[in-house]
Scaffold this active site. Structure first.
Site, PDB file in Angstrom:
ATOM      1  N   CYS A   1       0.610  -1.311  -0.222  1.00 46.33           N
ATOM      2  CA  CYS A   1       0.387   0.277  -0.034  1.00 46.33           C
ATOM      3  C   CYS A   1       1.037   1.249  -0.116  1.00 46.33           C
ATOM      4  O   CYS A   1       0.519   2.164  -0.956  1.00 46.33           O
ATOM      5  CB  CYS A   1      -1.020  -0.082   1.047  1.00 46.33           C
ATOM      6  SG  CYS A   1      -2.491  -1.085   0.790  1.00 46.33           S
TER       7      CYS A   1
ATOM      8  N   CYS B   1      -5.091   1.458   4.416  1.00 50.04           N
ATOM      9  CA  CYS B   1      -4.336   1.050   3.839  1.00 50.04           C
ATOM     10  C   CYS B   1      -3.049   2.060   4.205  1.00 50.04           C
ATOM     11  O   CYS B   1      -1.684   2.306   3.319  1.00 50.04           O
ATOM     12  CB  CYS B   1      -4.517   1.319   1.894  1.00 50.04           C
ATOM     13  SG  CYS B   1      -5.020   3.785   2.339  1.00 50.04           S
TER      14      CYS B   1
HETATM   15  S1  SF4 Z   1      -4.541  -3.015  -1.293  1.00 44.69           S
HETATM   16 FE1  SF4 Z   1      -2.519  -2.397  -0.846  1.00 44.69          FE
HETATM   17  S2  SF4 Z   1      -1.975  -4.026  -0.328  1.00 44.69           S
HETATM   18 FE2  SF4 Z   1      -2.755  -4.885  -1.527  1.00 44.69          FE
HETATM   19  S3  SF4 Z   1      -2.421  -5.083  -3.682  1.00 44.69           S
HETATM   20 FE3  SF4 Z   1      -3.541  -2.869  -3.354  1.00 44.69          FE
HETATM   21  S4  SF4 Z   1      -1.829  -1.640  -3.268  1.00 44.69           S
HETATM   22 FE4  SF4 Z   1      -1.390  -3.688  -2.453  1.00 44.69          FE
END
Ligand code: SF4
Length: 232
Positions: free
Chosen positions: A113, A223
């Protein structure tokens, strides 16, 4: 004796938001933007904001891990509403990230994230001084103390005005407003999703009483974008 005030109707809430949005936009001396995940809250807020600022920059975090349905809906609504859409992309592609770090959304979602949402958004927000979000207090306990108007310090140290006019709205208010104004919503809601982010980190809610319990398998709530300034 304490008198209990009747709850506001959705129309009354919308009128109050409209007044706030109009006043903030009229007073803004710095560029204004709105972040949009294309979930219902953000579409409702955009519907109100664009009445006062039709060309408002709409920032979408294009992480590379979205549901196809989200991207199709984004493109359809961007066209229908003639949105001034900015797809904010991370510095590295999904394949570069997976080659370098593996599948971070499984091993270290906070890092993922950070790379795909937090860093790109905070970099994009350097161009703006007012940030509209569709956040609501009811969405999660991590949002219980959400302020309608807040000063938000970017990692650079620059502070911008973060406005969350739907703070006190319920999910019912959102759905009522969308229906009254014939705003089409993501079809994933029809499948039972109640909070929709990247596909690998989104399931149907694990707890029917917690709309965000299908995010990150219930392992985390945010996030990182909407954490208090001190935490990023
Ligand atoms: S929510 Fe966060 S951890 Fe999950 S794919 Fe998207 S950016 Fe990556």
């Amino acid at each position: 004796m304490t008198e209990t005030l009747p709850a506001l109707t959705t129309a009354e809430r919308a009128a109050a938001v409209e007044r706030l949005v109009a006043a903030e936009i009229a007073a803004a001396t710095v560029p204004v933007a709105l972040t949009n995940s294309f979930q219902a809250e953000d579409m409702v807020l955009l519907h109100i904001v664009r009445r006062h600022l039709p060309n408002v920059p709409v920032l979408f975090l294009d992480t590379g891990y979205h549901f196809a349905e989200v991207l199709e809906y984004r493109d359809r609504m961007a066209h229908e509403w003639q949105m001034n859409l900015y797809n904010i992309v991370p510095q590295i592609t999904v394949s570069q990230q997976e080659s370098q770090f593996g599948i971070l959304n499984q091993t270290d979602p906070t890092h993922c994230c950070g790379l795909r949402k937090v860093q790109p958004l905070f970099a994009a927000l350097e161009d703006y001084g007012v940030w509209f979000t569709g956040l609501r207090r009811e969405q999660a306990k991590s949002r219980a103390a959400l302020k309608e108007i807040d000063d938000f310090a970017l990692p650079s140290g620059r502070t911008i005005r973060k406005l969350s006019p739907l703070t006190e709205w319920s999910a019912k208010d959102i759905w009522t407003y969308a229906a009254q104004h014939e705003i089409p919503l993501l079809t994933l809601y029809d499948q039972g999703y109640t909070s929709i982010g990247c596909e690998p980190c989104t399931t149907l809610p694990l707890d029917p009483n917690d709309p965000r319990s299908g995010r990150w398998g219930g392992q985390k709530l945010e996030c990182g974008i909407h954490l208090p300034t001190a935490n990023h």
